[in-house]
Write an enzyme that holds these catalytic residues in place. Structure first.
Site, mmCIF file in Angstrom:
data_model
loop_
_atom_site.group_PDB
_atom_site.id
_atom_site.type_symbol
_atom_site.label_atom_id
_atom_site.label_comp_id
_atom_site.label_asym_id
_atom_site.label_seq_id
_atom_site.Cartn_x
_atom_site.Cartn_y
_atom_site.Cartn_z
ATOM 1 N N PRO A 2 12.874 4.295 -10.541
ATOM 2 C CG PRO A 2 11.115 3.650 -9.392
ATOM 3 C CD PRO A 2 11.586 4.066 -10.698
ATOM 4 C CD GLU A 3 13.504 -2.075 -9.150
ATOM 5 O OE1 GLU A 3 14.396 -2.876 -8.844
ATOM 6 O OE2 GLU A 3 12.360 -2.414 -9.445
ATOM 7 C CG HIS A 94 3.120 16.236 -11.918
ATOM 8 N ND1 HIS A 94 2.425 16.812 -10.876
ATOM 9 C CD2 HIS A 94 2.217 15.508 -12.603
ATOM 10 C CE1 HIS A 94 1.155 16.426 -10.938
ATOM 11 N NE2 HIS A 94 0.998 15.637 -11.970
ATOM 12 N NE ARG A 114 2.802 7.364 -5.930
ATOM 13 C CZ ARG A 114 2.899 6.068 -5.651
ATOM 14 N NH1 ARG A 114 3.373 5.234 -6.554
ATOM 15 N NH2 ARG A 114 2.531 5.609 -4.484
ATOM 16 N NE ARG A 156 17.275 -8.444 8.235
ATOM 17 C CZ ARG A 156 17.409 -7.334 7.498
ATOM 18 N NH1 ARG A 156 18.592 -6.806 7.287
ATOM 19 N NH2 ARG A 156 16.351 -6.768 6.984
#
Length: 278
Positions: A2-3, A94, A114, A156
DNA sequence: ACCTCCCTGGCC
DNA sequence: GGCCAGGGAGGT
């Protein structure tokens, strides 16, 4: 997988196998993998016969420029990876989308247990509507200036960790590298973004590039589950170099204090309570 | 500007 | 069984 470093190593590994080539066939075995496609189930129809002109990346998305002014988008989500292998060779579980490449014996397999990842082919209009058009500048290629970051952080009150994970601020940092950036910058993940000093903002900014580039040099972070692998099947090597992420209870390499795990916005965060005072 | 949920699998 | 996992869309 993912990153940003994982996505970029994937892009680089994929590039020689698809750029300049035509997609000969596309098999979508789980329709959920193409759920971002606007008209249902026309992913295969749109991509087959198209030539891949180039492969780019923005944040955690891989963007393939296709002829006919279409863009092939791949997002790996949490558990997705790309595998390039000989067509017909044994498959991992998968392999949810399989693309064959004209004139070669290879196929591109999008493996994602997933199914949080996705592929889509967008027209220019659709691409403009696609959520990542709201993504901020790429963390590696177009990191904002310290002054700009100061401005953003000042608005923020959320924990700095949450702000770094917000792809609208900077695109590409995920849970692992955000922790590594904060460790290097000596800033606690729970610190409200708007209380960071000018020096701390500068330190955070300065840490981004070295952390991401080190991740890239080592082929990204394959965790012990080996969910993320490079397209040729090799594991990324950065896990052993992580200084904070996953090191709960281990001594900080700078001061020896035990690294702690704290949950920030429902994500595990690892940090040194002494080097990164809150 | 927050949760909750989408999924499957591995580990304790 | 329960908890955890590289992300982020969608609804509040």
């Amino acid at each position: 997988m993912p990153e940003l470093p994982e996505v970029e190593t994937t892009r680089r590994g994929l590039e020689p196998h698809v750029v300049g080539k035509v997609i000969a066939a596309a098999e979508v075995r789980r329709s959920r993998m193409v759920r971002r496609q606007h008209r249902d189930r026309d992913f295969a129809e749109r991509i087959v016969g198209r030539r891949v002109l180039g492969l780019r990346r923005h944040g955690k998305a891989i963007l393939g420029d296709l002829d006919g002014d279409l863009t092939w988008v791949t997002h790996l989500g949490m558990s997705g990876r790309i595998s390039v292998a000989t067509a017909g060779s044994p498959e991992p579980p998968h392999a949810n989308v399989v693309l064959s490449i004209k004139g070669t014996a290879e196929e591109v397999r999008f493996v994602d247990p997933r199914t949080f990842g996705y592929m889509a082919v967008f027209t220019p209009d659709e691409l403009a509507e696609w959520p990542p058009s709201k993504w901020g500048p790429d963390a590696l290629a177009e990191l904002p200036s310290a002054a700009k970051l100061r401005e953003v952080f000042a608005r923020r009150s959320a924990p700095i960790k949450a702000v770094l994970l917000d792809q609208g601020v900077v695109a590409g940092l995920g849970n692992i590298y955000a922790d590594e950036v904060l460790f290097r910058a000596k800033v606690a993940p729970t610190t409200p973004a708007n209380v960071l000093s000018t020096e701390q903002v500068a330190a955070v900014r300065k840490a981004v590039s070295p952390v991401l580039k080190a991740g890239l040099r080592h082929g990204g972070t394959s965790l012990n589950d080996l969910a993320y692998l490079l397209p040729d099947g090799r594991a990324g090597d950065y896990l052993s170099r992580l200084k904070a992420y996953g090191r709960d209870g281990e001594p900080c390499e700078r001061c020896g204090t035990a690294i702690r795990r704290t949950v920030v916005r429902q994500r595990s965060s690892f940090w040194c309570p002494k080097c990164q005072p809150s």
